[in-house]
Design a protein around this motif. Structure first.
Motif: not given
Length: 281
Positions: A64-78
């Motif tokens: 998970f990465s991001g901030s209130q300025c640039e939004g939040y990005a997620l890479q997920f794998r199960q």
């Protein structure tokens, strides 16, 4: 037995990133999500029903990465291997990437579900909150545009509201959630039950969270989220699935329990890498 890959998208709602510091003086409505990478090892906790599962092993990778300025990005794998007994085994592999802006007005989602290394489904689309509705545009599994109600929460905003409720001492939160799962058209009704806060001095974690000095000074809450099929209204409903976990005040989750109705899988955090947040310019 439910296809275990169905719950992966729900975890995108749950294992949210946390803030760098616990700040008692901060606004109760302000949640600082910070970047991190976590690994959870999965194993069977219990089985029930007419088709009991004999064993489950697997892993969740969450970036998970991001901030209130640039939004939040997620890479997920199960990835999970399920042993149903009598020589019946199934390998599921759920992969997802999402992006959500901090104002919860825009949400992009892309996912693939593999069973025994064969692609079973793929979803790609975006949702935009405009005026009195949320407009969804899909390119996969097929091109389609439709509208859903305006009081729909996207995943990161849903987690933010759970933390706000926990800070306020509230024990219940009902919310419809759209996360782009299934065919990209489903909205789930959710019921979140929040337990009494666990103060850091009363109970220390015994997993990877114990290696982070900041988490050792943060309170956390036992949380259970049940997901209901919004299209099946009326009467007493049985949850499609549920998730239990301990939620830190900064948003990080530990001690997962993934309830697929037929069986429950425990998720233990085995690795946690915190990353510094990028300052807003």
């Amino acid at each position: 037995m439910r296809d275990a890959s169905c719950l992966g998208s729900a975890l995108v709602l749950v294992i949210a990133a946390g803030s760098c510091l616990a700040a008692p003086a901060q606004s109760p409505d302000r949640i600082e999500f910070a970047s991190h990478r976590a690994v959870y090892d999965l194993k069977l906790s219990s089985a029930r029903g007419n088709r009991p599962v004999e064993a489950v092993r697997g892993r969740i990778l969450y970036d998970f990465s991001g901030s209130q300025c640039e939004g939040y990005a997620l890479q997920f794998r199960q990835v999970s291997e399920i042993d149903a007994g009598e020589g019946v085994r199934m390998m599921t592999d759920m992969r997802a990437t999402t992006w959500e802006d901090a104002a919860a007005k825009s949400f992009r989602f892309n996912s693939q579900n593999f069973v025994d290394r064969k692609l079973k489904s793929a979803v790609d689309g975006r949702a935009e909150r405009e005026g009195s509705q949320v407009d969804v545009n899909l390119s996969k599994p097929s091109a389609k545009a439709f509208a859903i109600g305006t009081r729909i929460f996207f995943p990161t905003d849903h987690m933010r509201r759970i933390i706000i409720a926990a800070r306020a001492g509230e024990t219940l939160l009902e919310a419809p959630v759209f996360d782009g799962s299934d065919t990209g058209e489903k909205v789930y009704d959710t019921l979140t039950v929040i337990g009494q806060a666990i103060e850091p001095q009363t109970s220390a974690p015994d997993d990877a969270a114990a290696g982070d000095a900041q988490l050792l000074q943060m309170r956390r809450w036992p949380v259970t989220i049940s997901y209901f099929d919004k299209s099946k209204a009326g009467g007493d409903q049985t949850p499609v699935y549920g998730i239990r976990f301990e939620l830190y005040e900064n948003g990080i989750s530990r001690a997962l329990a993934l309830d697929y109705n037929d069986f429950v899988v425990a998720g233990t955090m085995t690795s946690l890498e915190m990353r510094p947040a990028k300052p807003c310019e």
